[in-house]
Write a protein that holds these residues in place. Structure first.
Motif, PDB file in Angstrom:
ATOM      1  N   MET A 295       0.498  -1.790   0.319  1.00 21.55           N
ATOM      2  CA  MET A 295      -0.083   0.269   0.293  1.00 21.55           C
ATOM      3  C   MET A 295       1.015   1.339   0.291  1.00 21.55           C
ATOM      4  SD  MET A 295      -3.356  -0.991   2.693  1.00 21.55           S
ATOM      5  CE  MET A 295      -3.719   0.251   2.635  1.00 21.55           C
ATOM      6  N   ALA A 296       1.487   1.276   1.003  1.00 25.25           N
ATOM      7  CA  ALA A 296       2.570   2.509   1.100  1.00 25.25           C
ATOM      8  C   ALA A 296       3.130   3.198  -0.079  1.00 25.25           C
ATOM      9  CB  ALA A 296       3.669   2.337   2.229  1.00 25.25           C
ATOM     10  N   THR A 297       3.907   1.681  -1.241  1.00 22.97           N
ATOM     11  CA  THR A 297       4.813   2.558  -2.497  1.00 22.97           C
ATOM     12  C   THR A 297       3.794   2.955  -3.319  1.00 22.97           C
ATOM     13  OG1 THR A 297       3.869   0.427  -3.610  1.00 22.97           O
ATOM     14  CG2 THR A 297       6.149   0.225  -2.840  1.00 22.97           C
ATOM     15  N   TYR A 298       2.209   2.354  -3.251  1.00 21.84           N
ATOM     16  CA  TYR A 298       1.444   3.710  -4.322  1.00 21.84           C
ATOM     17  C   TYR A 298       1.325   4.871  -3.062  1.00 21.84           C
ATOM     18  CZ  TYR A 298       0.539   0.101  -7.311  1.00 21.84           C
ATOM     19  OH  TYR A 298       0.790  -1.458  -7.723  1.00 21.84           O
ATOM     20  N   GLN A 299       0.861   5.230  -1.845  1.00 22.87           N
ATOM     21  CA  GLN A 299       0.899   5.997  -1.329  1.00 22.87           C
ATOM     22  C   GLN A 299       2.091   6.795  -1.347  1.00 22.87           C
ATOM     23  OE1 GLN A 299      -0.138   3.971   2.039  1.00 22.87           O
ATOM     24  NE2 GLN A 299      -2.713   4.154   1.889  1.00 22.87           N
TER      25      GLN A 299
ATOM     26  N   ALA B 166       2.237  11.073  -2.906  1.00 21.85           N
ATOM     27  CA  ALA B 166       2.437  12.361  -1.936  1.00 21.85           C
ATOM     28  C   ALA B 166       3.428  12.853  -2.285  1.00 21.85           C
ATOM     29  CB  ALA B 166       3.107  11.455  -0.564  1.00 21.85           C
ATOM     30  N   GLY B 167       4.295  11.837  -3.214  1.00 18.88           N
ATOM     31  CA  GLY B 167       5.128  12.750  -3.912  1.00 18.88           C
ATOM     32  C   GLY B 167       6.244  13.037  -3.459  1.00 18.88           C
ATOM     33  N   HIS B 168       6.212  11.489  -2.988  1.00 23.93           N
ATOM     34  CA  HIS B 168       7.885  11.306  -1.894  1.00 23.93           C
ATOM     35  C   HIS B 168       8.302  10.492  -3.291  1.00 23.93           C
ATOM     36  CE1 HIS B 168       8.094  13.778   1.310  1.00 23.93           C
ATOM     37  NE2 HIS B 168       7.235  14.717   0.774  1.00 23.93           N
ATOM     38  N   LEU B 169       8.105   9.906  -4.160  1.00 23.64           N
ATOM     39  CA  LEU B 169       8.880   9.060  -4.868  1.00 23.64           C
ATOM     40  C   LEU B 169       9.666   9.354  -5.719  1.00 23.64           C
ATOM     41  CD1 LEU B 169       9.970   6.323  -6.268  1.00 23.64           C
ATOM     42  CD2 LEU B 169       7.740   5.763  -7.319  1.00 23.64           C
ATOM     43  N   CYS B 170      11.290   9.524  -4.876  1.00 25.21           N
ATOM     44  CA  CYS B 170      12.223  10.576  -6.452  1.00 25.21           C
ATOM     45  C   CYS B 170      12.553   9.984  -7.639  1.00 25.21           C
ATOM     46  CB  CYS B 170      13.324  11.018  -5.192  1.00 25.21           C
ATOM     47  SG  CYS B 170      12.962  11.393  -3.474  1.00 25.21           S
ATOM     48  N   SER B 171      12.555  11.465  -8.208  1.00 20.97           N
ATOM     49  CA  SER B 171      12.807  10.218  -9.475  1.00 20.97           C
ATOM     50  C   SER B 171      14.420   9.893  -9.595  1.00 20.97           C
ATOM     51  CB  SER B 171      12.656  11.211 -10.504  1.00 20.97           C
ATOM     52  OG  SER B 171      13.776  12.846 -10.483  1.00 20.97           O
ATOM     53  N   LYS B 172      15.346  10.705  -8.866  1.00 17.93           N
ATOM     54  CA  LYS B 172      16.775  10.387  -9.170  1.00 17.93           C
ATOM     55  C   LYS B 172      16.212   9.630  -7.117  1.00 17.93           C
ATOM     56  CE  LYS B 172      18.359  13.562 -11.904  1.00 17.93           C
ATOM     57  NZ  LYS B 172      19.542  14.216 -12.786  1.00 17.93           N
ATOM     58  N   GLY B 173      15.769   7.908  -7.354  1.00 21.05           N
ATOM     59  CA  GLY B 173      16.523   7.704  -5.793  1.00 21.05           C
ATOM     60  C   GLY B 173      17.287   7.075  -5.733  1.00 21.05           C
ATOM     61  N   ARG B 174      18.302   7.047  -6.296  1.00 23.17           N
ATOM     62  CA  ARG B 174      19.509   6.581  -6.170  1.00 23.17           C
ATOM     63  C   ARG B 174      20.398   7.148  -5.204  1.00 23.17           C
ATOM     64  NH1 ARG B 174      19.758   7.903 -11.092  1.00 23.17           N
ATOM     65  NH2 ARG B 174      21.540   9.670 -12.209  1.00 23.17           N
TER      66      ARG B 174
END
Length: 333
Positions: A221-225, A229-237
């Motif tokens: 669930m949290a991966t979608y949330q 919420a705008g916290h999946l950063c495009s440069k997550g590395r």
């Protein structure tokens, strides 16, 4: 000379180096080779498979965890001085779509089974009142107290009996573990914790926290949330690289021990001025306005904490030579 917050602490050089090393072309978001290592790396710390989501802030980590635990019409039991109540600008309600915080009391901002049971018993089991869906505690607490080996399991058992999900705000989890005889596993999932907001920014990190799930359904669930919420950063590395650098060689524990040791020096000098036992890296003292002014005039920076009180926070880069002048100044008041 600055002891107002470990949020302002230096970034550890190994973290800086890790960010630079991650500055190469790779997959976007969390599809890169650094992010791919997070689950396994944190699983080793917690002695079982876990899911790790990198999050930019502690507020978002707490609230995304809670949003995976409760429905908008439910409530989260927490201390009346918990960070999610006092310092997150209503973010829990925003992220959960309206869930309410159900506040309780407890010395040093710690929750007890009796306090939680009393809160639950005050809620009528009907549609007109908010029903509790989760329990959230902070370790170390907002007053620097650490939950001991027998305390978290007791809360976890009560949560299970009452059908509550269990969240731990671990903004200073490293400092709590550095002063505890428990393992990270004993302090969390073995004690019934479903999700941990594992703080790194206060402990030498730059811009990354770890949201650890011990429950796969909540993690899904949290991966979608997180994305919503705008916290999946495009440069997550770059976030993942920071986290990996901090847990490599137990740097997170070494840093926390250094901060705790520095706090102990100040605590010894403060003696009867202490408002709470010093068990992590926060020191709360009785100071008159005149005494506080004297310390500031000498160049020391800290927070006023209510009338007649002050908070000092040590950081990973403080050693004895950094804190001894403050200890001497407090002792001389």
């Amino acid at each position: 000379m600055r002891f107002f917050s470990d949020n302002a602490a230096l970034v550890h050089p190994k973290v800086m180096d890790a960010v630079m090393a991650a500055n190469s072309v790779d997959s976007a978001y969390d599809g890169d080779r650094w992010s791919a290592q997070l689950n396994l790396a944190f699983s080793e710390i917690f002695e079982r498979p876990v899911r790790c989501l990198s999050i930019a802030t502690g507020t978002a980590a707490n609230c995304i965890a809670l949003s995976a635990m409760v429905r908008p019409y439910q409530g989260v039991i927490c201390h009346e001085e918990a960070h999610i109540e006092m310092d997150e600008a209503g973010a829990p309600g925003f992220y959960t779509g309206g869930a309410k915080l159900l506040l309780t009391k407890g010395e040093g901002a710690k929750l007890t089974c009796d306090a939680i049971s009393a809160k639950l018993s005050s809620i009528r089991a009907d549609v007109h009142q908010v029903q509790a869906g989760a329990l959230s505690i902070t370790n170390a607490t907002e007053y620097g107290l650490v939950y001991r080996a027998n305390e978290v399991p007791a809360l976890g058992q009560l949560a299970r009996e009452k059908g509550l999900k269990f969240h731990m705000d671990g903004a200073r989890f490293a400092n709590a573990m550095a002063s505890s005889t428990c393992s990270p596993a004993d302090m969390t999932w073995r004690a019934g914790v479903d999700a941990l907001s594992f703080g790194f920014v206060k402990n030498g990190g730059m811009s990354a926290e770890a949201l650890i799930f011990f429950n796969d359904e909540m993690a899904d669930m949290a991966t979608y949330q997180r994305k919503q919420a705008g916290h999946l950063c495009s440069k997550g590395r770059f976030m993942a690289a920071q986290l990996l650098a901090m847990i490599d060689g137990d740097l997170w524990l070494k840093n926390a021990r250094a901060a705790n040791d520095a706090a102990a020096i100040i605590a010894k000098a403060a003696s009867s001025r202490l408002l709470h036992p010093v068990q992590a890296n926060e020191i709360f003292l009785r100071l008159t306005a005149n005494e506080a002014a004297k310390l500031r005039h000498a160049g020391f920076d800290f927070y006023d904490w209510g009338e007649g009180g002050a908070r000092f926070v040590t950081s990973w880069h403080h050693d004895a030579s950094d804190v001894q002048p403050l200890a001497d100044a407090i002792a001389a008041l």
